[in-house]
Design a protein around this motif. Structure first.
Motif, PDB file in Angstrom:
ATOM      1  N   LEU A 111       0.829  -1.210   0.000  1.00 17.73           N
ATOM      2  CA  LEU A 111       0.000   0.000   0.000  1.00 17.73           C
ATOM      3  C   LEU A 111       0.865   1.263   0.000  1.00 17.73           C
ATOM      4  O   LEU A 111       0.551   2.251  -0.669  1.00 17.73           O
ATOM      5  CB  LEU A 111      -0.916  -0.036   1.239  1.00 17.73           C
ATOM      6  N   GLY A 112       1.972   1.229   0.746  1.00 18.80           N
ATOM      7  CA  GLY A 112       2.860   2.393   0.808  1.00 18.80           C
ATOM      8  C   GLY A 112       3.410   2.704  -0.571  1.00 18.80           C
ATOM      9  O   GLY A 112       3.438   3.864  -1.011  1.00 18.80           O
ATOM     10  N   HIS A 113       3.834   1.681  -1.270  1.00 17.88           N
ATOM     11  CA  HIS A 113       4.364   1.873  -2.619  1.00 17.88           C
ATOM     12  C   HIS A 113       3.276   2.420  -3.544  1.00 17.88           C
ATOM     13  O   HIS A 113       3.512   3.353  -4.322  1.00 17.88           O
ATOM     14  CB  HIS A 113       4.920   0.546  -3.157  1.00 17.88           C
ATOM     15  N   ALA A 114       2.065   1.865  -3.437  1.00 19.28           N
ATOM     16  CA  ALA A 114       0.955   2.329  -4.288  1.00 19.28           C
ATOM     17  C   ALA A 114       0.730   3.826  -4.087  1.00 19.28           C
ATOM     18  O   ALA A 114       0.636   4.592  -5.057  1.00 19.28           O
ATOM     19  CB  ALA A 114      -0.315   1.535  -3.955  1.00 19.28           C
ATOM     20  N   VAL A 115       0.671   4.261  -2.838  1.00 23.99           N
ATOM     21  CA  VAL A 115       0.407   5.688  -2.563  1.00 23.99           C
ATOM     22  C   VAL A 115       1.572   6.542  -3.060  1.00 23.99           C
ATOM     23  O   VAL A 115       1.369   7.637  -3.602  1.00 23.99           O
ATOM     24  CB  VAL A 115       0.125   5.914  -1.056  1.00 23.99           C
ATOM     25  N   SER A 116       2.795   6.032  -2.945  1.00 25.13           N
ATOM     26  CA  SER A 116       3.963   6.824  -3.369  1.00 25.13           C
ATOM     27  C   SER A 116       3.898   7.161  -4.856  1.00 25.13           C
ATOM     28  O   SER A 116       4.425   8.178  -5.303  1.00 25.13           O
ATOM     29  CB  SER A 116       5.273   6.094  -3.038  1.00 25.13           C
ATOM     30  N   LEU A 117       3.227   6.306  -5.634  1.00 30.77           N
ATOM     31  CA  LEU A 117       3.155   6.530  -7.082  1.00 30.77           C
ATOM     32  C   LEU A 117       2.313   7.757  -7.450  1.00 30.77           C
ATOM     33  O   LEU A 117       2.375   8.251  -8.569  1.00 30.77           O
ATOM     34  CB  LEU A 117       2.574   5.288  -7.782  1.00 30.77           C
ATOM     35  N   ALA A 118       1.524   8.240  -6.488  1.00 32.94           N
ATOM     36  CA  ALA A 118       0.658   9.398  -6.768  1.00 32.94           C
ATOM     37  C   ALA A 118       1.395  10.723  -6.573  1.00 32.94           C
ATOM     38  O   ALA A 118       0.816  11.791  -6.772  1.00 32.94           O
ATOM     39  CB  ALA A 118      -0.572   9.345  -5.865  1.00 32.94           C
ATOM     40  N   ARG A 119       2.666  10.660  -6.198  1.00 34.03           N
ATOM     41  CA  ARG A 119       3.401  11.870  -5.796  1.00 34.03           C
ATOM     42  C   ARG A 119       3.287  13.010  -6.806  1.00 34.03           C
ATOM     43  O   ARG A 119       2.964  14.141  -6.455  1.00 34.03           O
ATOM     44  CB  ARG A 119       4.870  11.526  -5.568  1.00 34.03           C
ATOM     45  N   ARG A 120       3.559  12.711  -8.059  1.00 35.95           N
ATOM     46  CA  ARG A 120       3.567  13.799  -9.053  1.00 35.95           C
ATOM     47  C   ARG A 120       2.190  14.390  -9.280  1.00 35.95           C
ATOM     48  O   ARG A 120       2.048  15.580  -9.521  1.00 35.95           O
ATOM     49  CB  ARG A 120       4.177  13.306 -10.358  1.00 35.95           C
ATOM     50  N   LEU A 121       1.161  13.552  -9.183  1.00 37.12           N
ATOM     51  CA  LEU A 121      -0.195  14.074  -9.407  1.00 37.12           C
ATOM     52  C   LEU A 121      -0.724  14.826  -8.185  1.00 37.12           C
ATOM     53  O   LEU A 121      -1.517  15.750  -8.316  1.00 37.12           O
ATOM     54  CB  LEU A 121      -1.153  12.938  -9.780  1.00 37.12           C
ATOM     55  N   VAL A 122      -0.292  14.428  -7.015  1.00 36.07           N
ATOM     56  CA  VAL A 122      -0.768  15.098  -5.796  1.00 36.07           C
ATOM     57  C   VAL A 122      -0.044  16.426  -5.602  1.00 36.07           C
ATOM     58  O   VAL A 122      -0.661  17.442  -5.282  1.00 36.07           O
ATOM     59  CB  VAL A 122      -0.587  14.198  -4.550  1.00 36.07           C
ATOM     60  N   GLY A 123       1.274  16.411  -5.807  1.00 40.38           N
ATOM     61  CA  GLY A 123       2.039  17.641  -5.611  1.00 40.38           C
ATOM     62  C   GLY A 123       2.183  17.985  -4.143  1.00 40.38           C
ATOM     63  O   GLY A 123       2.179  17.106  -3.283  1.00 40.38           O
TER      64      GLY A 123
END
Ligand code: G1P
Length: 295
Positions: A111-123
Motif C-alpha cells: 500500500l505504501g508503494h501504491a500511494v507513493s506513485l501518486a506523488r507527481r499528481l498530488v504535488g
C-alpha cells in the motif's frame, strides 16, 4: 483554509479472497446491491469535496477504467427505449471530464508503494486516501467528517475504530497518547501486530488525510509487515515532524474485501433502501425468525 481536493484510491490488489470471481473482475467492481464497491468510495470522496480522483491500478483492472467512461451507445439505446431510471443510474456515475487519472503499479509492493506513485499528481498539498474495501455506512460520509476535523487538527489523520483484540493482526494499530472527543493523539503506529504485542485495539480503517511530507517518508521506508512497503510505517516515520491523529468516525464499517463483510454490508444497505427493504425485511424475518409471523 487548506482544501482537500485530491484523493488517491489504491485499487491494485488481487482480491484473492473473492477468487474465482476476481479472476476476471476487479474486486472493486464487485457489487454491493447495484453499485460496485468503487462507486461507494468515489461517492464518499465527492461528498467530502474531492475534485480529482487518482486510481492506482494494476494489470487486469481495465474494467475499472471502462466503468468511469461514458457509455454513449448504451445511453442511446436506453434513451430510445425510454428507460429513464436506468439512464439516471448511469448519470450518477458520470464524472466531470479530466478529473480521473490512472497510474499503473507494476508490481505488488504494498500500500505504501501504491500511494507513493501518486506523488507527481498530488504535488505539494494535503490529500485523502480511500481504500474501497472499507465501506462505511454513516449519516455523514466518513471522509467528510475527517475533512471537517482536519480544519482544527493538521498533520496526518487516519480513521480509526476499536476492533476485537484478537483481530489486531489484520490492521494498522495505534499507540494512543491521549483522547479528546473523536480525536486521538497518536505516539506510534504498528502494522498488523500480533494481539499480544498490539499497543491498543484501535485499528486504522481505510480513510486517511495525509500531508505531502508523507512522500519523502514513503521513499525512505523499507519492507515491513508481509514484506511490503507499508503506508502505516511511513506515517509512523513522520510522526514527530508532521504529527498524527486518529479520528473515531461516526458510522458502521464493513470489510468488503471479505465475503463475510460483503454479506453483512448487503444486509445493512439493503435494509436502508426504500425500494428493497420491505421484501428483503420479510425474507430476513421468515428465514431467521420463522416463529414470528409477518402479515
Ligand atoms: C490496510 C492497511 C492497514 C489498515 C487496513 C484497513 O491493510 O495496511 O493499516 O488497518 O487496510 O482496512 P489491508 O487490509 O490492505 O491488508
Amino acid at each position: 483554509m487548506t482544501r482537500i481536493r485530491k484523493a488517491v484510491f489504491p485499487v491494485a490488489g488481487l482480491g484473492t479472497r473473492f477468487l474465482p470471481a476476481t479472476k476476471s473482475v476487479p474486486k472493486e467492481m464487485l457489487p454491493l446491491l447495484d453499485r460496485p464497491l468503487i462507486q461507494y468510495a468515489v461517492d464518499e470522496a465527492r461528498a467530502a469535496g474531492i475534485e480529482e480522483f487518482i486510481f492506482i491500478t494494476s494489470a487486469g483492472k481495465s474494467a475499472l477504467e471502462d466503468y468511469f467512461d461514458t457509455a454513449a451507445a448504451l445511453e442511446m439505446r436506453l434513451e430510445r427505449a425510454g428507460k429513464t431510471e436506468a439512464l439516471a443510474a448511469l448519470g450518477r456515475t458520470r464524472m466531470p471530464a479530466g478529473t480521473l487519472s490512472f497510474i499503473r503499479q507494476d508490481r505488488p509492493k504494498g500500500l505504501g508503494h501504491a500511494v507513493s506513485l501518486a506523488r507527481r499528481l498530488v504535488g505539494d498539498e494535503p490529500f485523502a486516501v480511500l481504500l474501497p474495501d472499507d465501506v462505511i455506512r454513516a449519516p455523514r460520509p466518513a471522509l467528510a467528517q475527517m475533512v471537517d476535523a482536519y480544519e482544527h487538527n493538521r498533520g496526518h489523520m487516519v480513521a480509526t475504530m476499536t476492533v476485537p483484540r484478537a483481530k489486531t493482526a489484520s490492521y494498522g494499530v495505534l499507540d494512543v497518547l491521549s483522547e479528546n472527543g473523536r480525536i486521538a493523539k497518536v505516539r506510534g503506529l504498528v502494522e498488523k501486530p500480533d494481539p499480544g504485542k498490539a499497543p491498543s485495539a484501535k485499528a486504522v480503517i481505510g480513510r486517511y488525510i495525509l500531508e505531502p511530507s508523507i512522500f519523502d517518508k514513503l521513499d525512505m521506508i523499507t519492507p515491513g509487515s508481509g514484506g511490503e512497503l507499508q503506508l502505516t510505517d511511513a506515517i509512523n516515520a513522520d510522526l514527530s515532524t508532521a504529527g498524527v491523529s486518529g479520528y473515531r468516525f461516526s458510522g458502521e464499517r464493513f470489510d468488503c474485501g471479505s465475503i463475510q463483510g460483503l454479506i453483512q454490508a448487503t444486509v445493512a444497505f439493503g435494509l436502508d433502501r426504500p425500494d428493497l427493504c420491505e421484501e428483503f425485511d420479510k425474507f430476513v424475518h421468515q428465514r431467521f425468525f420463522p416463529w414470528r409471523s409477518i402479515a
